[in-house]
Design a protein around this motif. Structure first.
Motif, PDB file in Angstrom:
ATOM      1  N   PRO A  34     -98.475 130.530 -97.596  1.00  0.00           N
ATOM      2  CA  PRO A  34     -97.505 130.362 -96.337  1.00  0.00           C
ATOM      3  C   PRO A  34     -95.834 130.278 -96.783  1.00  0.00           C
ATOM      4  N   TRP A  35     -95.700 129.582 -97.755  1.00  0.00           N
ATOM      5  CA  TRP A  35     -94.160 129.232 -98.141  1.00  0.00           C
ATOM      6  C   TRP A  35     -94.300 129.250 -99.845  1.00  0.00           C
ATOM      7  N   ALA A  36     -92.906 129.277 -99.983  1.00  0.00           N
ATOM      8  CA  ALA A  36     -92.648 128.951-101.475  1.00  0.00           C
ATOM      9  C   ALA A  36     -91.116 128.769-101.586  1.00  0.00           C
ATOM     10  N   THR A  37     -90.733 127.884-102.648  1.00  0.00           N
ATOM     11  CA  THR A  37     -89.429 127.769-103.031  1.00  0.00           C
ATOM     12  C   THR A  37     -88.994 127.818-104.458  1.00  0.00           C
ATOM     13  N   GLY A  38     -88.049 128.131-104.964  1.00  0.00           N
ATOM     14  CA  GLY A  38     -87.942 128.001-106.306  1.00  0.00           C
ATOM     15  C   GLY A  38     -88.118 129.572-106.903  1.00  0.00           C
ATOM     16  N   LEU A  39     -88.094 129.744-108.064  1.00  0.00           N
ATOM     17  CA  LEU A  39     -88.078 131.097-108.961  1.00  0.00           C
ATOM     18  C   LEU A  39     -89.230 131.801-108.575  1.00  0.00           C
ATOM     19  N   ALA A  40     -90.145 131.292-108.140  1.00  0.00           N
ATOM     20  CA  ALA A  40     -91.565 132.262-107.722  1.00  0.00           C
ATOM     21  C   ALA A  40     -91.447 133.099-106.276  1.00  0.00           C
ATOM     22  N   ALA A  41     -90.393 132.306-105.361  1.00  0.00           N
ATOM     23  CA  ALA A  41     -89.973 132.926-104.145  1.00  0.00           C
ATOM     24  C   ALA A  41     -89.585 134.110-104.186  1.00  0.00           C
ATOM     25  N   ALA A  42     -90.088 135.014-103.235  1.00  0.00           N
ATOM     26  CA  ALA A  42     -89.575 136.550-103.108  1.00  0.00           C
ATOM     27  C   ALA A  42     -88.108 136.480-102.474  1.00  0.00           C
TER      28      ALA A  42
ATOM     29  N   GLY B 295     -85.033 137.342-100.177  1.00  0.00           N
ATOM     30  CA  GLY B 295     -85.070 137.914 -98.653  1.00  0.00           C
ATOM     31  C   GLY B 295     -85.457 136.729 -97.703  1.00  0.00           C
ATOM     32  N   ASP B 296     -85.526 137.014 -96.661  1.00  0.00           N
ATOM     33  CA  ASP B 296     -85.853 136.023 -95.616  1.00  0.00           C
ATOM     34  C   ASP B 296     -87.157 135.258 -95.500  1.00  0.00           C
ATOM     35  N   ASP B 297     -88.264 135.980 -96.244  1.00  0.00           N
ATOM     36  CA  ASP B 297     -89.473 135.662 -96.348  1.00  0.00           C
ATOM     37  C   ASP B 297     -90.048 135.474 -97.566  1.00  0.00           C
ATOM     38  N   PRO B 298     -90.157 134.048 -98.030  1.00  0.00           N
ATOM     39  CA  PRO B 298     -90.478 133.820 -99.598  1.00  0.00           C
ATOM     40  C   PRO B 298     -91.634 134.325 -99.815  1.00  0.00           C
ATOM     41  N   ALA B 299     -92.675 134.514 -99.123  1.00  0.00           N
ATOM     42  CA  ALA B 299     -94.192 134.927 -99.212  1.00  0.00           C
ATOM     43  C   ALA B 299     -94.625 135.879 -98.356  1.00  0.00           C
ATOM     44  N   PRO B 300     -94.006 137.071 -98.600  1.00  0.00           N
ATOM     45  CA  PRO B 300     -94.394 138.185 -97.894  1.00  0.00           C
ATOM     46  C   PRO B 300     -95.954 138.871 -98.461  1.00  0.00           C
ATOM     47  N   ALA B 301     -96.088 139.590 -97.728  1.00  0.00           N
ATOM     48  CA  ALA B 301     -97.514 140.200 -98.038  1.00  0.00           C
ATOM     49  C   ALA B 301     -97.434 141.101 -99.438  1.00  0.00           C
ATOM     50  N   GLY B 302     -98.293 140.761-100.205  1.00  0.00           N
ATOM     51  CA  GLY B 302     -98.260 141.616-101.404  1.00  0.00           C
ATOM     52  C   GLY B 302     -97.392 140.942-102.610  1.00  0.00           C
ATOM     53  N   HIS B 303     -96.619 139.782-102.421  1.00  0.00           N
ATOM     54  CA  HIS B 303     -95.809 139.263-103.491  1.00  0.00           C
ATOM     55  C   HIS B 303     -96.885 138.427-104.310  1.00  0.00           C
ATOM     56  N   SER B 304     -96.612 138.332-105.500  1.00  0.00           N
ATOM     57  CA  SER B 304     -97.675 137.937-106.604  1.00  0.00           C
ATOM     58  C   SER B 304     -96.893 136.431-106.741  1.00  0.00           C
ATOM     59  N   PHE B 305     -97.956 135.463-106.999  1.00  0.00           N
ATOM     60  CA  PHE B 305     -97.558 134.193-107.299  1.00  0.00           C
ATOM     61  C   PHE B 305     -98.289 133.547-108.339  1.00  0.00           C
ATOM     62  N   GLY B 306     -97.745 132.836-109.354  1.00  0.00           N
ATOM     63  CA  GLY B 306     -98.593 132.197-110.118  1.00  0.00           C
ATOM     64  C   GLY B 306     -99.148 130.818-109.870  1.00  0.00           C
TER      65      GLY B 306
ATOM     66  N   GLU C  53     -91.528 127.447-110.725  1.00  0.00           N
ATOM     67  CA  GLU C  53     -90.641 126.666-111.414  1.00  0.00           C
ATOM     68  C   GLU C  53     -89.342 126.434-110.645  1.00  0.00           C
ATOM     69  N   GLY C  54     -88.732 125.160-110.585  1.00  0.00           N
ATOM     70  CA  GLY C  54     -87.933 124.648-109.803  1.00  0.00           C
ATOM     71  C   GLY C  54     -87.865 124.478-108.392  1.00  0.00           C
ATOM     72  N   GLY C  55     -89.262 124.746-107.594  1.00  0.00           N
ATOM     73  CA  GLY C  55     -89.533 124.648-106.481  1.00  0.00           C
ATOM     74  C   GLY C  55     -91.006 124.324-106.288  1.00  0.00           C
ATOM     75  N   SER C  56     -91.370 124.707-104.980  1.00  0.00           N
ATOM     76  CA  SER C  56     -92.858 124.299-104.529  1.00  0.00           C
ATOM     77  C   SER C  56     -93.594 125.408-103.943  1.00  0.00           C
ATOM     78  N   LEU C  57     -94.749 125.182-104.032  1.00  0.00           N
ATOM     79  CA  LEU C  57     -95.743 126.400-103.481  1.00  0.00           C
ATOM     80  C   LEU C  57     -96.622 125.821-102.613  1.00  0.00           C
ATOM     81  N   LEU C  58     -96.916 126.265-101.377  1.00  0.00           N
ATOM     82  CA  LEU C  58     -97.911 125.934-100.380  1.00  0.00           C
ATOM     83  C   LEU C  58     -98.970 126.820-100.549  1.00  0.00           C
ATOM     84  N   ARG C  59    -100.015 126.568-100.864  1.00  0.00           N
ATOM     85  CA  ARG C  59    -101.316 127.253-101.069  1.00  0.00           C
ATOM     86  C   ARG C  59    -102.548 126.880-100.346  1.00  0.00           C
ATOM     87  N   ILE C  60    -103.046 127.708 -99.329  1.00  0.00           N
ATOM     88  CA  ILE C  60    -104.186 127.135 -98.778  1.00  0.00           C
ATOM     89  C   ILE C  60    -105.203 127.966 -99.514  1.00  0.00           C
TER      90      ILE C  60
END
Length: 187
Positions: free
Chosen positions: A57-65, A67-78, A82-89
């Motif tokens: 649903p959301w990401a901050t830091g270097l993995a964030a996409a 633009g306005d939506d840091p976790a859009p459809a199709g964006h790949s996450f590790g 780095e330098g942020g957070s990742l919320l994964r369900i």
């Protein structure tokens, strides 16, 4: 940062049933008053080749996409940002439904297999502090030494240790993960 390689995204969602995560995002209007900006299904969905589903649903830091939506459809996450957070369900199917060969390939490609082989096919080690919360179902949190059964509402603080998730219930388990990348030497 390593991408979650060899994974297919939203287009495959129709092939495997999953429960969408409702994502509500706040912001401010032109006068600085708070408001709901978006309210709908999480657009970033990964259907893995080894049988699990992950929604970010959301990401901050270097993995964030950008633009306005840091976790859009199709964006790949590790595994973390780095330098942020990742919320994964994540939805974990029962162990017997996992394609263990594909999972092993996935963990190897993402360089998270850890320093020694584990006693379960999900064993991996990331350099992150993870808050793991069981939302629905049950799952065993396995360590190199020992394990514990987690049920809805239970929280595990995973401190950059080798670990695995074993779903022996015969039913899916849904978990929320808040993943925080750690600077070298911290846990």
């Amino acid at each position: 940062m390593s991408d979650l390689k060899d994974e297919k995204t939203v287009g495959l969602a129709a092939e495997r049933k999953y429960k969408p995560v409702r994502r509500i995002v706040t912001g401010e209007d032109s006068q600085g008053r708070s408001m709901i900006v978006t309210d709908g299904p999480t657009p970033n969905v990964t259907i893995t080749s080894f049988a699990s589903v992950a929604q970010v649903p959301w990401a901050t830091g270097l993995a964030a996409a950008p633009g306005d939506d840091p976790a859009p459809a199709g964006h790949s996450f590790g595994f973390h940002s780095e330098g942020g957070s990742l919320l994964r369900i994540a939805d974990f199917p029962p162990d017997e439904e996992i394609d263990t060969a594909r999972l092993a390939e996935f963990l190897a490609k993402n360089e998270v297999l850890g320093e020694r082989p584990g006693r379960h096919f999900w064993f991996h080690k990331t350099h992150s502090l993870d808050y793991a919360i069981v939302l629905e179902g049950e799952i065993f949190a396995m360590m190199d030494n020992g394990e514990t059964l987690m049920r809805a509402g239970d929280v595990l603080i995973q401190r950059a240790t080798s670990h695995s998730w074993s779903n022996r219930s015969g039913k899916p388990c849904r978990m929320a993960f808040v993943l925080l990348a750690l600077p070298d030497g911290e846990s």
